[in-house]
Scaffold this active site. Structure first.
Site, PDB file in Angstrom:
ATOM      1  N   SER A  54      40.159  36.456  41.246  1.00 50.60           N
ATOM      2  CA  SER A  54      41.358  37.283  41.339  1.00 50.60           C
ATOM      3  C   SER A  54      42.584  36.560  40.783  1.00 50.60           C
ATOM      4  CB  SER A  54      41.580  37.652  42.799  1.00 50.60           C
ATOM      5  OG  SER A  54      42.684  38.504  42.909  1.00 50.60           O
ATOM      6  N   SER A  55      43.300  37.234  39.899  1.00 48.42           N
ATOM      7  CA  SER A  55      44.545  36.649  39.372  1.00 48.42           C
ATOM      8  C   SER A  55      45.604  36.774  40.452  1.00 48.42           C
ATOM      9  CB  SER A  55      45.042  37.395  38.135  1.00 48.42           C
ATOM     10  OG  SER A  55      43.989  37.848  37.345  1.00 48.42           O
ATOM     11  N   GLU A  57      49.706  48.947  45.556  1.00 45.41           N
ATOM     12  CA  GLU A  57      48.879  48.580  46.711  1.00 45.41           C
ATOM     13  C   GLU A  57      49.364  49.284  47.967  1.00 45.41           C
ATOM     14  OE1 GLU A  57      48.766  44.313  47.103  1.00 45.41           O
ATOM     15  OE2 GLU A  57      47.220  44.158  45.555  1.00 45.41           O
ATOM     16  N   GLY A  64      48.273  46.307  40.305  1.00 44.10           N
ATOM     17  CA  GLY A  64      48.590  47.722  40.466  1.00 44.10           C
ATOM     18  C   GLY A  64      49.173  48.011  41.833  1.00 44.10           C
ATOM     19  N   SER A  75      43.148  45.211  42.604  1.00 48.87           N
ATOM     20  CA  SER A  75      42.459  43.934  42.510  1.00 48.87           C
ATOM     21  C   SER A  75      40.957  44.187  42.329  1.00 48.87           C
ATOM     22  CB  SER A  75      42.695  43.136  43.779  1.00 48.87           C
ATOM     23  OG  SER A  75      41.991  41.944  43.709  1.00 48.87           O
ATOM     24  N   GLY A  76      40.360  43.526  41.346  1.00 47.34           N
ATOM     25  CA  GLY A  76      38.924  43.664  41.115  1.00 47.34           C
ATOM     26  C   GLY A  76      38.549  44.827  40.219  1.00 47.34           C
ATOM     27  N   THR A  99      41.944  41.819  34.087  1.00 45.71           N
ATOM     28  CA  THR A  99      41.931  40.564  33.343  1.00 45.71           C
ATOM     29  C   THR A  99      40.808  40.555  32.317  1.00 45.71           C
ATOM     30  OG1 THR A  99      42.905  39.497  35.243  1.00 45.71           O
ATOM     31  CG2 THR A  99      41.911  38.057  33.622  1.00 45.71           C
ATOM     32  N   ASN A 158      37.817  39.985  45.058  1.00 48.35           N
ATOM     33  CA  ASN A 158      37.460  39.616  43.690  1.00 48.35           C
ATOM     34  C   ASN A 158      37.243  38.106  43.632  1.00 48.35           C
ATOM     35  OD1 ASN A 158      37.267  39.175  40.955  1.00 48.35           O
ATOM     36  ND2 ASN A 158      39.229  40.138  40.432  1.00 48.35           N
TER      37      ASN A 158
HETATM   38  P1  ATP Z   1      42.736  40.990  40.180  1.00 51.72           P
HETATM   39  O1  ATP Z   1      43.874  41.944  40.339  1.00 51.72           O
HETATM   40  O2  ATP Z   1      42.167  40.559  41.479  1.00 51.72           O
HETATM   41  O3  ATP Z   1      43.041  39.879  39.254  1.00 51.72           O
HETATM   42  P2  ATP Z   1      41.292  42.263  38.028  1.00 51.72           P
HETATM   43  O4  ATP Z   1      41.649  43.697  37.922  1.00 51.72           O
HETATM   44  O5  ATP Z   1      41.924  41.346  37.066  1.00 51.72           O
HETATM   45  O6  ATP Z   1      41.513  41.833  39.535  1.00 51.72           O
HETATM   46  P3  ATP Z   1      38.858  41.236  36.908  1.00 51.72           P
HETATM   47  O7  ATP Z   1      38.942  39.852  37.387  1.00 51.72           O
HETATM   48  O8  ATP Z   1      39.210  41.532  35.497  1.00 51.72           O
HETATM   49  O9  ATP Z   1      39.693  42.169  37.899  1.00 51.72           O
HETATM   50  O10 ATP Z   1      37.390  41.830  37.143  1.00 51.72           O
HETATM   51  C1  ATP Z   1      36.649  41.552  38.306  1.00 51.72           C
HETATM   52  C2  ATP Z   1      35.202  41.375  37.971  1.00 51.72           C
HETATM   53  O11 ATP Z   1      34.648  42.599  37.529  1.00 51.72           O
HETATM   54  C3  ATP Z   1      34.936  40.405  36.825  1.00 51.72           C
HETATM   55  O12 ATP Z   1      34.848  39.096  37.289  1.00 51.72           O
HETATM   56  C4  ATP Z   1      33.611  40.906  36.287  1.00 51.72           C
HETATM   57  O13 ATP Z   1      32.555  40.436  37.070  1.00 51.72           O
HETATM   58  C5  ATP Z   1      33.686  42.402  36.505  1.00 51.72           C
HETATM   59  N1  ATP Z   1      34.122  43.123  35.288  1.00 51.72           N
HETATM   60  C6  ATP Z   1      35.341  43.602  35.008  1.00 51.72           C
HETATM   61  N2  ATP Z   1      35.370  44.228  33.816  1.00 51.72           N
HETATM   62  C7  ATP Z   1      34.136  44.131  33.307  1.00 51.72           C
HETATM   63  C8  ATP Z   1      33.502  44.589  32.096  1.00 51.72           C
HETATM   64  N3  ATP Z   1      34.169  45.266  31.171  1.00 51.72           N
HETATM   65  N4  ATP Z   1      32.189  44.318  31.942  1.00 51.72           N
HETATM   66  C9  ATP Z   1      31.500  43.645  32.872  1.00 51.72           C
HETATM   67  N5  ATP Z   1      32.026  43.208  34.034  1.00 51.72           N
HETATM   68  C10 ATP Z   1      33.331  43.444  34.255  1.00 51.72           C
HETATM   69 MG    MG Z   2      43.001  39.685  37.243  1.00 46.20          MG
END
Ligand code: ATP
Ligand code: MG
Length: 755
Positions: free
Chosen positions: A226-227, A452, A450, A176-177, A181, A223
C-alpha cells in the site's frame, strides 16, 4: 402483434426511457423484455414482467420462480445485444444493476478495462491477465488493438501531447488496493516504450517507482503493497517525443506508521529490507540487528509478507540508488538514519524519585541512536526527557512526564523519517532533472488515494476526502467543458444540460475565516483547546452550510459528492499541529550528521515562512498539516488545470485480494465514490447517444413506412424520429450529429431487430 408495416402499432409502443414508467411497462410485458428485480437482500435478478396490478407486478425470474414485487423494485434491463459492451454509455439503460452486470460480465472474461464515456474503469484482476508487455504495447501503438486499456489511454495522451503541443495528465484514483500504483506503472511502461531513446533515462524513470515504493509503501490489512503517500510524476518529452526528464511530487506521507502499527500491518518496506538484506559489514558499521529486535517493527507481530523476499528487494534498491547516481556515502547516510530511527524506538523511560517525572534509561538504544545521529548520549537523553523554556536571560528546565517523553521520542523518529523521504525524492528529482529546455510536452500521472468512508473517520480521511472533493470538481468541470464544446461545435442548445457543482462543499473546507480548515488552525493555536471545543466551534460557525451537519459530542458530518461521512475530531488538533519540540529541533541542529542538520535547517526555514505568513502570531509554530496540504493541493490543481486530463478509476472487486471474486455491493459503492455513476448521471441528463446523420439514416432509414425520396441523410433521420414518435425533448439535431437521450436508441434497435 407487432409488424414493421403496422404503423399504428408502432406508434402505440412508447420508446423506453431510463426508468420503468407506466406506459413502458406495457411495452415490456408485450415484448417480454428483461427487467431487473430487486431481491430482499438488495441483490438484483433478471426477470420478465408477466402482469401488473396497481403498484404491484408479477415477475418471472430467470430461475423459474414467479414473485410479486412492488413496481418500484423493478428497473429496465438492457437487450442481450448490449451484453458486456466496452463503454457503459452504449447501454440503453444506465441504472445501477445494468452497470454492475455489464462490468461483471466483462470481468468474468478477464476484460478488466471498460469505459464510461471519457473515463477508463480498471477492475483489479488480482492475477496476471496477460495483456501487457511488448506485443501489446506495439499492438496499441499501431492501433491494431482498440479495446479499452491503460495503453490505449496512455497512447491517446501521448498523441494529443505531440499533436497539440499540450501538457497532458492521467489522473488515477480508487480505494486502497484497487490497483492505482500498478496502473500508474503500466502507463509509465507504455510511455517509456514510446518515448525511449538512447539516453536510457526512461529506465531511470521506471526505477524511481522502486525507490519510492521501498520508502513510501507498506503492508496494510487492505494491501500488501500500500502506498502511504500521494504521488504526481511529471514526465517530460523532447520535441521528438523522447523522454528527457521527470519530476516527482509527493503528498501527505503517513508518518504515524513509523512509530505505531496496527495488528498484521508493517512499517515501511525499507526497514525490513535493510535488516534482511544488508551485508554483515554494513550491519556492523550501523550496529544493526534483526528486524524482530526493534519495537517500532515487532509491535504488530508481522515481520514478513507472503511471496516477498525483503533481502532481494534490498539489493535491487541499492542498484536503483546507483542508477539515480546516489553516491555510496549518501546511501550509507540513508541507512544510518533508518537505523537511528529503529534504535530511537527502543529507547525507554523510567520513573525518577521526583513525582511522576521520568528519565531516559541509559542503554545501548541510546548509545547507538546517539552515535548514528552524531550527538552525545547525554544530549539525546536531555532532549527526550526535558523541556527548556527561555525566561528572559534564564533557562528553566522542566522534566517531562512519561507521555510527553514518549511523544517527544516518536515525534523525533517521525520527523527524521519524513524528512528523509522528502530528501530522497529531491535526490531522485535531481537525477531526472529536465533541465532548462522545457518543451511544453509532458504527461503527469497522478496516483492518489481515493475517497474514504469508514465506520470511524479521522483527520487522515478528512484530508483525503477534501483532496478528492477538489479532484471531483476538476473532473466535473472538465466533463462539462467537453460536453459543452461538443454541443456548441454542433450547434446544440447545451444550456439544457445541468451539471452539479460541489463548490458549496469546497467552501465548507476552504472559506476564511469560517471554514473547516481555518477554524481547525485557529483552534490548534489555542493552548486550552480540545477535540471537543473544536467540534463545538465547527457546529457554532458552520451549521448554515448545507454540506455540514453537527453530530453528538466530538463528531460532525460532511455531505461529500460521494456520500455523507461522519468524522470524529479525536486527535484532529494534535495531528494538525504535528508538533516537534523545540528541544528536538535544537538537538538536530547540533548533531554532526549533515543530513540531520539539513533537516533542522529546512524546518526552521519553513517556520519562518509560515510565521511571516501569519504576521508572526504563531510564535515558533510551524505551518499546520491541514494548511500545508491545502497549499500543496492548490498547487497541484493549478498544475492539472494546465493539462488535458484523462481519468482512470480503479475498482477493487473484493477485499480478499483474490482473483475471480466480484462483490457487487463493494463494486457499487466504489462506482458511486469515484464518480462513475455520476458520469452516467451527467450523460443521462445530456444526450449520451450521438450518431452522425449518415450513420443514423443508414441504420434506420429503411424503417420508414413511406419511401423517402430525399437522399439527404438529415431529412431521412428527422423523418425516422417523427415516425417513431420520439418526443422533441428526447433529441436534438446538430449540424453533423443527432443527439439522443438515454434509452431512445433501444426502441429503434428493437424495431430493426424485428424486421
Ligand atoms: P493503495 O492505495 O493501498 O496504494 P493501490 O490502489 O495503489 O492501493 P496497488 O498496489 O496498485 O493498489 O494494487 C494492489 C495489488 O493488486 C497489487 O499488488 C497487485 O497484486 C494487484 N494488481 C493491481 N493491478 C493489477 C493488474 N493490472 N494486474 C495484476 N494484478 C494487479
Ligand atoms: Mg498504491
Amino acid at each position: 402483434v407487432f409488424t414493421s408495416n403496422d404503423a399504428s402499432a408502432e406508434c402505440e409502443a412508447p420508446p423506453p426511457t431510463g426508468e420503468l414508467e407506466d406506459d413502458n411497462v406495457v411495452y415490456f410485458i408485450k415484448k417480454k423484455l428483461h427487467v431487473w428485480c430487486r431481491q430482499p437482500k438488495g441483490k438484483w435478478e433478471l426477470g420478465t414482467i408477466q402482469s401488473t396490478s396497481g403498484e404491484e407486478a408479477s415477475v418471472s425470474l430467470s430461475n423459474g420462480n414467479v414473485i410479486k414485487v412492488a413496481r418500484s423494485e423493478l428497473l429496465p434491463a438492457n437487450p442481450d445485444i448490449l451484453e458486456g459492451v466496452e463503454d457503459l454509455i452504449q447501454l440503453s439503460y444506465l441504472n445501477e444493476p445494468s452497470v454492475l452486470h455489464n462490468l461483471q460480465s466483462r470481468y468474468s472474461q478477464d476484460m478488466i478495462y471498460s469505459k464510461s464515456g471519457p473515463i477508463l474503469i480498471a477492475l483489479n484482476p488480482f492475477k496476471d491477465v496477460q495483456i501487457y508487455g511488448d506485443d501489446y504495447i506495439s499492438a496499441y501503438r499501431q492501433k491494431l488493438m482498440d479495446r479499452p486499456h491503460v495503453y490505449a489511454m496512455a497512447d491517446a495522451a501521448y498523441n494529443e501531447m505531440m499533436r497539440d503541443e499540450a501538457n497532458q495528465s492521467i489522473i488515477i484514483s480508487g480505494e486502497s488496493g484497487s490497483g492505482k500504483t500498478e496502473t500508474a506503472k503500466i502507463a509509465m511502461q507504455y510511455l517509456a516504450a514510446l518515448g525511449g531513446g538512447c539516453s536510457g533515462i526512461e529506465n531511470e524513470v521506471l526505477l524511481t517507482n522502486f525507490i519510492l515504493e521501498a520508502f513510501g509503501n507498506a503492508k496494510t490489512s487492505r494491501n500488501d503493497n500500500s502506498s502511504r503517500f500521494g504521488k504526481l510524476i511529471e514526465i517530460h518529452f523532447s520535441t521528438m517525443g523522447k523522454i528527457c526528464g521527470a519530476k516527482i511530487q509527493t503528498f501527505l506521507l503517513e508518518k504515524s506508521r513509523v512509530v505505531q502499527l496496527a495488528l498484521d500491518e508493517r512499517s515501511y518496506h525499507i526497514f525490513y529490507q535493510l535488516c534482511a538484506g544488508s551485508s554483515s559489514d554494513l550491519k556492523e558499521r550501523l550496529n544493526l540487528r534483526a528486524a524482530s529486535e526493534y519495537k517500532y517493527l515487532n509491535q504488530s507481530d508481522c515481520m514478513t509478507i507472503d511471496g516477498v523476499d525483503d533481502a532481494k528487494k534490498f539489493h535491487r534498491l541499492m542498484k536503483a540508488l546507483d542508477v539515480i547516481r546516489m553516491c555510496k556515502e549518501d546511501q550509507e547516510l540513508v541507512f544510518k538514519m533508518l537505523t537511528a530511527i529503529l534504535w530511537l524506538g527502543n529507547i525507554s523511560f523510567q520513573d525518577t524519585d521526583n513525582e511522576n517525572h521520568i528519565e531516559v534509561v541509559n542503554d545501548e538504544a541510546v548509545t547507538n541512536a546517539a552515535l548514528l545521529m552524531g550527538c552525545s548520549s547525554h544530549e539525546l537523553m536531555e532532549a527526550l526527557s526535558t523541556h527548556k523554556i527561555q525566561a528572559g536571560k534564564d533557562t528553566i528546565t522542566k522534566t517531562l512526564t512519561l507521555r510527553q517523553a514518549i511523544d517527544a521520542r516518536d515525534a523525533l523518529a517521525k520527523f527524521i523519517y519524513a524528512s528523509l523521504f522528502g530528501w530522497l525524492v529531491e535526490q531522485v528529482n535531481k537525477s531526472l532533472e529536465v533541465g532548462k529546455r522545457r518543451t511544453g510536452r509532458s504527461i503527469s500521472i497522478l496516483d492518489i488515494y481515493g475517497f474514504e468512508s469508514f465506520q470511524k473517520n479521522s483527520f487522515e480521511q478528512f484530508c483525503i476526502n477534501y483532496a478528492n472533493e477538489r479532484l471531483q470538481q476538476h473532473f466535473n468541470r472538465h466533463l462539462f467543458k467537453l460536453e459543452q464544446e461538443d454541443y456548441e461545435l454542433d450547434g446544440i442548445d447545451w444550456t439544457k444540460v445541468d451539471f452539479e457543482d460541489n463548490q458549496v462543499c469546497l467552501d465548507l473546507f476552504e472559506k476564511k475565516p469560517l471554514g473547516l480548515l481555518s477554524l481547525l488552525d485557529e483552534e490548534s493555536n489555542f493552548p486550552r483547546a480540545s477535540d471537543l471545543t473544536l467540534a463545538n466551534k465547527f457546529k457554532q460557525h458552520l451549521h448554515a452550510n448545507p454540506c455540514f451537519k453537527g453530530e453528538r459530542g466530538r463528531a460532525f458530518s460532511v455531505c461529500h459528492y460521494a456520500g455523507e461521512v461522519l468524522y470524529d475530531t479525536s486527535g484532529f488538533l494534535e495531528k494538525n499541529r504535528d508538533p516537534l519540540p523545540s528541544d528536538s529541533i535544537q538537538l538536530l541542529s547540533s548533531c554532526s550528521c549533515e543530513l540531520l542538520q539539513l533537516f533542522a535547517k529546512t524546518l526552521n526555514q519553513s517556520q519562518k515562512q509560515s510565521n511571516s505568513l501569519y504576521g508572526g502570531s504563531l510564535d515558533s509554530q510551524k505551518q499546520s498539516v491541514g494548511t500545508k496540504f491545502k497549499g500543496q493541493l492548490f498547487k497541484l490543481m493549478h498544475q492539472l488545470e494546465t493539462t488535458t486530463p484523462h481519468f482512470i478509476r480503479c475498482i477493487k472487486p473484493n477485499t480478499k485480494q483474490q482473483p475471480g471474486v466480484y462483490d457487487e455491493d463493494l463494486v457499487l459503492q466504489q462506482l458511486k465514490c469515484c464518480g462513475v455513476l455520476e458520469v452516467v448521471r451527467i450523460s443521462r441528463a445530456g444526450y449520451p447517444t450521438r450518431m452522425t446523420h449518415q450513420e443514423f439514416s443508414r441504420r434506420y432509414g429503411f424503417l420508414l413506412s413511406e419511401a423517402n425520396t430525399s437522399q439527404d441523410s438529415l431529412s431521412i433521420s428527422v423523418a425516422v424520429l417523427q415516425q417513431f414518435n420520439i418526443p422533441p425533448e428526447m433529441y436534438q439535431v446538430g449540424f453533423t450529429k443527432l443527439y439522443l437521450r438515454t434509452g431512445q436508441i433501444g426502441a429503434l434497435e428493437d424495431r430493426r431487430k424485428h424486421l
